[in-house]
Write a protein that holds these residues in place. Sequence first.
Motif: not given
Length: 403
Positions: A3, A24-25, A28, A32-35, A54-55
Amino acid sequence: MSKIVFLHPDLGIGGAERLVVDAALALQLKGHQVHIVTSYHDPGHCFPETKDGTIPITVSGNWLPRSIFGRFLALCAYIRMVWASFYTVFLSDMQPQVYFCDQVSICIPVLRLFTSVPVLFYCHFPDLLLASHQSWIQKLYRAPLDWMEEKTTGLATTTVVNSHFTAGVFCDTFKSIHRKPKVLYPSLNFQTFDRECGSNLSNIIGTKQVVDFVYLSINRYERKKNLGLAIKAFGLLKSLLSDAKIHLIMVGGYDDRLVENVEHYEELRTLTASLQIGNSITFLRSPSDETKTCLLKNCDTLVYTPDKEHFGIVPLEAMYCQLPVIAVNSGGPLESVEDHRTGYLCHPTVEDFAEKMKHLYENRNLATKMGERGRQRVIEHFSFNSFSQQLNELVGELTGSIA
């Protein structure tokens, strides 16, 4: 898979924001997990991936001032990013394996002091070189900020920059940081530009006059982008080609909260009026992605005027859409644009720009060939897949370092 939490000060639609969204894309895409945590995000003035879910986006600290009577922007950005880092560490349950920060490094000591999570810092360009230090008041104000920028940047686990040009500037500027940054070029998500665009150029220009060659400028409405050079060069070109049916479209990121955006936009309109070329220039402020894509696909040449630009994503976008690029011979374009093959690298003078603009107008076959070479160069050297792979490897190195 890991993450990754991104901390970014103001998630608008500039080049730095595009890179963060693409990063971030990319992660993904690798599973991976993104925030993204940011202090400001306007759904009406953002990239679609941050609006459609999407994000994932969390806004924290929007109640803090962005400026104080139009001044102290850097100080306010520092405060907002410190808050964002405290929010992420103490008030959220995100628990990432990697932090990705960019632009403002003041958040790094908070992340390093209160967590064991590694921090990747993406330095677009040293902020202290972009700030004014002319008066003694400015020097006094900037001195602690400049010191903190260098010291906090040095605390990052890994530092990445956007070009070899920026890497050199980084090393020359931050003398106390003895670790050389890695270079990760920004990239393009080709799918964004491969989609059909519904708009048509004549509707965007908003004129009924016949136009057979269109020049395009894309940059934020900021004085450092030297946009007046494009207008003055176009004015000279009009005098050299009095009968030519040419047009210039000025596209700029615009935020009415920013005094400089508002002032500079009016300055450029005034310049256009003084040159008596208003009927041949169209100004657009923060157009949609669809409109921007349509422009890149249907205009004939990109005119890119920033001097010593640290990278510049717009030339890549233009080359992928098969536009030759006329840019200043400094900074990032030296690494992205091949002189005399995918465009021209010029001195930042009205005469040099106008000469190259005239040459491409008079040699359409050459402009077409340059556009074809440019697209191939972007595909070979700046693909989204290559960017994703390099970023994923960086994350892998960082997660492997966690005790």
